[in-house]
Design a protein around this motif. Sequence first.
Motif, PDB file in Angstrom:
ATOM      1  N   ALA A  89       0.835  -1.208   0.000  1.00 57.82           N
ATOM      2  CA  ALA A  89       0.000   0.000   0.000  1.00 57.82           C
ATOM      3  C   ALA A  89       0.865   1.251   0.000  1.00 57.82           C
ATOM      4  CB  ALA A  89      -0.924  -0.006   1.221  1.00 57.82           C
ATOM      5  N   ILE A  90       1.983   1.202   0.747  1.00 58.07           N
ATOM      6  CA  ILE A  90       2.886   2.346   0.794  1.00 58.07           C
ATOM      7  C   ILE A  90       3.527   2.564  -0.578  1.00 58.07           C
ATOM      8  CG2 ILE A  90       4.891   3.342   1.931  1.00 58.07           C
ATOM      9  CD1 ILE A  90       2.504   2.985   3.741  1.00 58.07           C
ATOM     10  N   LYS A  91       3.899   1.445  -1.238  1.00 54.75           N
ATOM     11  CA  LYS A  91       4.467   1.567  -2.583  1.00 54.75           C
ATOM     12  C   LYS A  91       3.454   2.196  -3.538  1.00 54.75           C
ATOM     13  CE  LYS A  91       7.738  -2.304  -2.394  1.00 54.75           C
ATOM     14  NZ  LYS A  91       8.115  -3.596  -2.992  1.00 54.75           N
ATOM     15  N   LYS A  92       2.196   1.782  -3.385  1.00 51.41           N
ATOM     16  CA  LYS A  92       1.149   2.328  -4.244  1.00 51.41           C
ATOM     17  C   LYS A  92       0.999   3.827  -4.020  1.00 51.41           C
ATOM     18  CE  LYS A  92      -3.761   1.842  -5.377  1.00 51.41           C
ATOM     19  NZ  LYS A  92      -5.025   1.142  -5.040  1.00 51.41           N
ATOM     20  N   LEU A  93       0.976   4.229  -2.740  1.00 45.82           N
ATOM     21  CA  LEU A  93       0.854   5.649  -2.430  1.00 45.82           C
ATOM     22  C   LEU A  93       2.077   6.417  -2.924  1.00 45.82           C
ATOM     23  CD1 LEU A  93      -0.565   8.041  -1.129  1.00 45.82           C
ATOM     24  CD2 LEU A  93       0.474   7.407   1.051  1.00 45.82           C
ATOM     25  N   ALA A  94       3.255   5.815  -2.763  1.00 44.10           N
ATOM     26  CA  ALA A  94       4.481   6.471  -3.236  1.00 44.10           C
ATOM     27  C   ALA A  94       4.407   6.699  -4.741  1.00 44.10           C
ATOM     28  CB  ALA A  94       5.700   5.629  -2.886  1.00 44.10           C
ATOM     29  N   GLY A  95       3.912   5.690  -5.464  1.00 47.85           N
ATOM     30  CA  GLY A  95       3.774   5.841  -6.906  1.00 47.85           C
ATOM     31  C   GLY A  95       2.766   6.914  -7.269  1.00 47.85           C
ATOM     32  N   GLN A  96       1.628   6.930  -6.562  1.00 48.36           N
ATOM     33  CA  GLN A  96       0.610   7.945  -6.835  1.00 48.36           C
ATOM     34  C   GLN A  96       1.127   9.333  -6.474  1.00 48.36           C
ATOM     35  OE1 GLN A  96      -2.718   6.454  -4.567  1.00 48.36           O
ATOM     36  NE2 GLN A  96      -3.524   5.298  -6.302  1.00 48.36           N
ATOM     37  N   THR A  97       1.865   9.427  -5.355  1.00 54.57           N
ATOM     38  CA  THR A  97       2.420  10.714  -4.959  1.00 54.57           C
ATOM     39  C   THR A  97       3.404  11.203  -6.017  1.00 54.57           C
ATOM     40  OG1 THR A  97       2.184  10.161  -2.612  1.00 54.57           O
ATOM     41  CG2 THR A  97       3.698  11.952  -3.165  1.00 54.57           C
ATOM     42  N   PHE A 102      -6.363   8.018  -1.809  1.00 53.83           N
ATOM     43  CA  PHE A 102      -5.742   6.785  -1.309  1.00 53.83           C
ATOM     44  C   PHE A 102      -6.318   6.395   0.050  1.00 53.83           C
ATOM     45  CE2 PHE A 102      -2.573   4.976   1.586  1.00 53.83           C
ATOM     46  CZ  PHE A 102      -2.218   3.818   0.924  1.00 53.83           C
ATOM     47  N   PHE A 103      -6.443   7.346   0.958  1.00 56.76           N
ATOM     48  CA  PHE A 103      -6.955   7.046   2.296  1.00 56.76           C
ATOM     49  C   PHE A 103      -8.378   6.480   2.236  1.00 56.76           C
ATOM     50  CE2 PHE A 103      -3.948  10.293   4.424  1.00 56.76           C
ATOM     51  CZ  PHE A 103      -3.042   9.293   4.714  1.00 56.76           C
ATOM     52  N   GLY A 156      -5.936  -3.975   7.794  1.00 54.99           N
ATOM     53  CA  GLY A 156      -4.683  -3.354   8.217  1.00 54.99           C
ATOM     54  C   GLY A 156      -4.513  -1.933   7.735  1.00 54.99           C
ATOM     55  N   ALA A 157      -5.644  -1.243   7.493  1.00 49.54           N
ATOM     56  CA  ALA A 157      -5.563   0.128   6.980  1.00 49.54           C
ATOM     57  C   ALA A 157      -4.842   1.047   7.956  1.00 49.54           C
ATOM     58  CB  ALA A 157      -6.971   0.655   6.704  1.00 49.54           C
ATOM     59  N   GLN A 158      -5.114   0.854   9.273  1.00 48.83           N
ATOM     60  CA  GLN A 158      -4.489   1.730  10.273  1.00 48.83           C
ATOM     61  C   GLN A 158      -2.967   1.618  10.255  1.00 48.83           C
ATOM     62  OE1 GLN A 158      -7.296   0.053  10.797  1.00 48.83           O
ATOM     63  NE2 GLN A 158      -8.630   1.027  12.308  1.00 48.83           N
ATOM     64  N   LYS A 159      -2.461   0.412  10.050  1.00 54.42           N
ATOM     65  CA  LYS A 159      -1.005   0.248   9.987  1.00 54.42           C
ATOM     66  C   LYS A 159      -0.422   0.969   8.769  1.00 54.42           C
ATOM     67  CE  LYS A 159      -0.740  -4.154  12.504  1.00 54.42           C
ATOM     68  NZ  LYS A 159      -0.329  -5.578  12.444  1.00 54.42           N
ATOM     69  N   SER A 160      -1.150   0.930   7.670  1.00 56.77           N
ATOM     70  CA  SER A 160      -0.703   1.653   6.471  1.00 56.77           C
ATOM     71  C   SER A 160      -0.664   3.146   6.735  1.00 56.77           C
ATOM     72  CB  SER A 160      -1.644   1.359   5.294  1.00 56.77           C
ATOM     73  OG  SER A 160      -1.571   0.006   4.908  1.00 56.77           O
ATOM     74  N   TYR A 161      -1.696   3.656   7.433  1.00 62.05           N
ATOM     75  CA  TYR A 161      -1.734   5.080   7.747  1.00 62.05           C
ATOM     76  C   TYR A 161      -0.555   5.469   8.640  1.00 62.05           C
ATOM     77  CZ  TYR A 161      -6.575   4.759   6.080  1.00 62.05           C
ATOM     78  OH  TYR A 161      -7.702   4.544   5.333  1.00 62.05           O
ATOM     79  N   TYR A 211     -11.361   7.833  18.707  1.00 59.81           N
ATOM     80  CA  TYR A 211     -12.432   7.390  17.816  1.00 59.81           C
ATOM     81  C   TYR A 211     -11.954   6.509  16.656  1.00 59.81           C
ATOM     82  CZ  TYR A 211     -15.356  10.799  20.245  1.00 59.81           C
ATOM     83  OH  TYR A 211     -16.049  11.486  21.202  1.00 59.81           O
ATOM     84  N   TYR A 212     -10.683   6.639  16.280  1.00 62.40           N
ATOM     85  CA  TYR A 212     -10.156   5.829  15.179  1.00 62.40           C
ATOM     86  C   TYR A 212      -8.670   5.638  15.430  1.00 62.40           C
ATOM     87  CZ  TYR A 212      -9.595   4.105  10.370  1.00 62.40           C
ATOM     88  OH  TYR A 212      -9.345   3.324   9.268  1.00 62.40           O
ATOM     89  N   PRO A 213      -8.327   4.754  16.379  1.00 56.66           N
ATOM     90  CA  PRO A 213      -6.914   4.621  16.787  1.00 56.66           C
ATOM     91  C   PRO A 213      -6.018   4.104  15.660  1.00 56.66           C
ATOM     92  CG  PRO A 213      -8.280   2.905  17.785  1.00 56.66           C
ATOM     93  CD  PRO A 213      -9.219   3.870  17.137  1.00 56.66           C
ATOM     94  N   VAL A 214      -4.908   4.791  15.485  1.00 56.06           N
ATOM     95  CA  VAL A 214      -3.885   4.413  14.506  1.00 56.06           C
ATOM     96  C   VAL A 214      -2.562   4.298  15.259  1.00 56.06           C
ATOM     97  CG1 VAL A 214      -2.622   5.141  12.439  1.00 56.06           C
ATOM     98  CG2 VAL A 214      -5.081   5.581  12.614  1.00 56.06           C
ATOM     99  N   PRO A 215      -1.811   3.211  15.046  1.00 55.70           N
ATOM    100  CA  PRO A 215      -0.565   3.000  15.809  1.00 55.70           C
ATOM    101  C   PRO A 215       0.610   3.831  15.293  1.00 55.70           C
ATOM    102  CG  PRO A 215      -0.889   1.185  14.285  1.00 55.70           C
ATOM    103  CD  PRO A 215      -2.118   2.053  14.160  1.00 55.70           C
ATOM    104  N   TYR A 216       0.499   5.145  15.414  1.00 54.25           N
ATOM    105  CA  TYR A 216       1.590   6.009  14.982  1.00 54.25           C
ATOM    106  C   TYR A 216       2.828   5.796  15.859  1.00 54.25           C
ATOM    107  CZ  TYR A 216      -2.050   8.613  12.470  1.00 54.25           C
ATOM    108  OH  TYR A 216      -3.082   8.974  11.642  1.00 54.25           O
ATOM    109  N   ALA A 217       4.004   5.911  15.248  1.00 49.08           N
ATOM    110  CA  ALA A 217       5.268   5.803  15.996  1.00 49.08           C
ATOM    111  C   ALA A 217       5.556   7.154  16.651  1.00 49.08           C
ATOM    112  CB  ALA A 217       6.403   5.387  15.066  1.00 49.08           C
ATOM    113  N   LYS A 218       4.773   7.487  17.669  1.00 53.35           N
ATOM    114  CA  LYS A 218       4.769   8.827  18.247  1.00 53.35           C
ATOM    115  C   LYS A 218       6.144   9.256  18.747  1.00 53.35           C
ATOM    116  CE  LYS A 218       2.889   9.367  22.256  1.00 53.35           C
ATOM    117  NZ  LYS A 218       1.917   9.469  23.366  1.00 53.35           N
ATOM    118  N   LYS A 219       6.800   8.414  19.552  1.00 55.82           N
ATOM    119  CA  LYS A 219       8.085   8.790  20.145  1.00 55.82           C
ATOM    120  C   LYS A 219       9.148   9.025  19.074  1.00 55.82           C
ATOM    121  CE  LYS A 219       7.301   6.464  24.565  1.00 55.82           C
ATOM    122  NZ  LYS A 219       7.769   5.394  25.501  1.00 55.82           N
ATOM    123  N   LYS A 220       9.168   8.156  18.071  1.00 56.92           N
ATOM    124  CA  LYS A 220      10.159   8.298  17.009  1.00 56.92           C
ATOM    125  C   LYS A 220       9.934   9.587  16.220  1.00 56.92           C
ATOM    126  CE  LYS A 220      11.583   4.749  14.564  1.00 56.92           C
ATOM    127  NZ  LYS A 220      11.661   3.650  13.566  1.00 56.92           N
TER     128      LYS A 220
END
Length: 500
Positions: A3-11, A295-296, A304-309, A430-439
């Motif tokens: 999915a990231i590759k797809k978004l990278a290509g679209q971007t 894309f979103f 696994g949409a949240q992981k892609s986000y 309301y829509y938890p996404v596992p962002y790498a907050k600390k990093k």
Amino acid sequence: MSAIKKLAGQTLWYGLPTIVSRFLGYLMNMALPFLFAQPSKTADITQVYAIIPFLNILFTYGMETAYFKYSQEKEKQTLYNTLSVSLLVSTIVFSLLLLLGRDVIAKAADLTEHPEYILWMTAIIFFDTLATLPFARLRQENRPRRYAFVRVAGIVVNLLVVFTFLGFIPSYVNKHPDSILNLVVKLDIGIGYYLIGNLLGSLTTFLLLWPEIKQVQWEFHKEMWQEIMRYSYPLIIVGLGGMVNDMLSRLVYQHVVDLPAEQAKHELGVFANLYRLAVLITIMIQAFRMAAEPFFFNQSKEEGAQKSYARVMKFFVIACCFMFLLIGLYLDALKWIITLKSPAWGEGMYIVPILAMGNIFLGIYYNLSIWYKLTGKNLYGAYITIAGAAITIGLNMLLIPKWHYLGAAIATFTCYLVMMVSSYALGQKYYPVPYAKKKLISYLVLVTLIVLFHRLILSFYHPLWFSIATGTLLLLGFSMFVAKIERRDLQKLPLIGRFV
């Protein structure tokens, strides 16, 4: 990771034309210090371009985002027809209202010496609004080549008009005073050619999109429209609030700063130019949004949409960090460029990194905002934006009279920081996404420290060559650091992976 590759290509596809068109437009704006020695000469056009984004929000009233969302659920041609008819009728009505009230608007914006600016501004918004859905359809149907051609063509026409009438013709007439082109110079339109160029560029775009426009059938589905408006009306509040946050400082600057009128115009011209330097970062943000919004919505139904986000956010922040360093570490080079004609344009350069980081917060907020668009809780987006607008209004009124440029920069920085944090907190509820907050926070802090360290070095020894050389070394050091930390994920990306 696919999915990231797809978004990278679209971007890449949608980003390149956006970057090119934005850069050409940016180049045109950055030409102001070379065309006009005094920043005060640009104050009026700054006022007009502070008004246009507000009107764009009202004229389009969230139809683009609604089209992306409902194209997943509704019959696409019926949706396209209904939204197009709605936009056409409302655009005609709103344009007539603007023309009827042009004297009032000119007086309120301190443009009484140039009432024609209101007429040209209205025409620009008219054509840009009618191009909104055709552009959205090209993106939805994955037609990047046509999208790129039309988008860039309009900017090129704009650019040619401006540089012909403000650059080439005045220069030619100075050398050949008996030329017939002297009649053009005597018209004394001056910086108004920026609006004329914009209008001709918008008209060109509209005409090139005619194949998409003529596909519209006179069909209006009332129930569908009502459902869409219930979804879209909070986006109007979000958009207007966002424009308050983005444009208010330039819109009110000369009215609240405690200076004589001419000096206030001077500072407004300088501040607007400083803001253009900072929003170099928004070129990348805009390119990303062109691909990310459809894309979103398309990705939301995948497992696994949240992981892609979360992965998208990580790469987005890393890209923003590089843009921040390019601005912050080469600030002296940018200053040297814009002061070639007049040193007056170089005032207040110290606020540019503050504005740039504020715009990074805004870009992160755009990423985070997908939670309320996907869950239909657009009112929360409106509440966040209203809170940001209240902070912007309050801090601009309080700080600009005291600290001038710095006060406006602090207001922008604080507003976008609060909006970003608020959206993150509500989104995780309301829509938890596992962002790498600390990093991600670590990356933002690190690039800030790098820029501060660079300025500290330059306080002891500051030739331009030394500033560029040390800045380049620090940028390379950060690049190597990121490549090492993110090596595994970077190797999986197209193009970039070959060099990691």
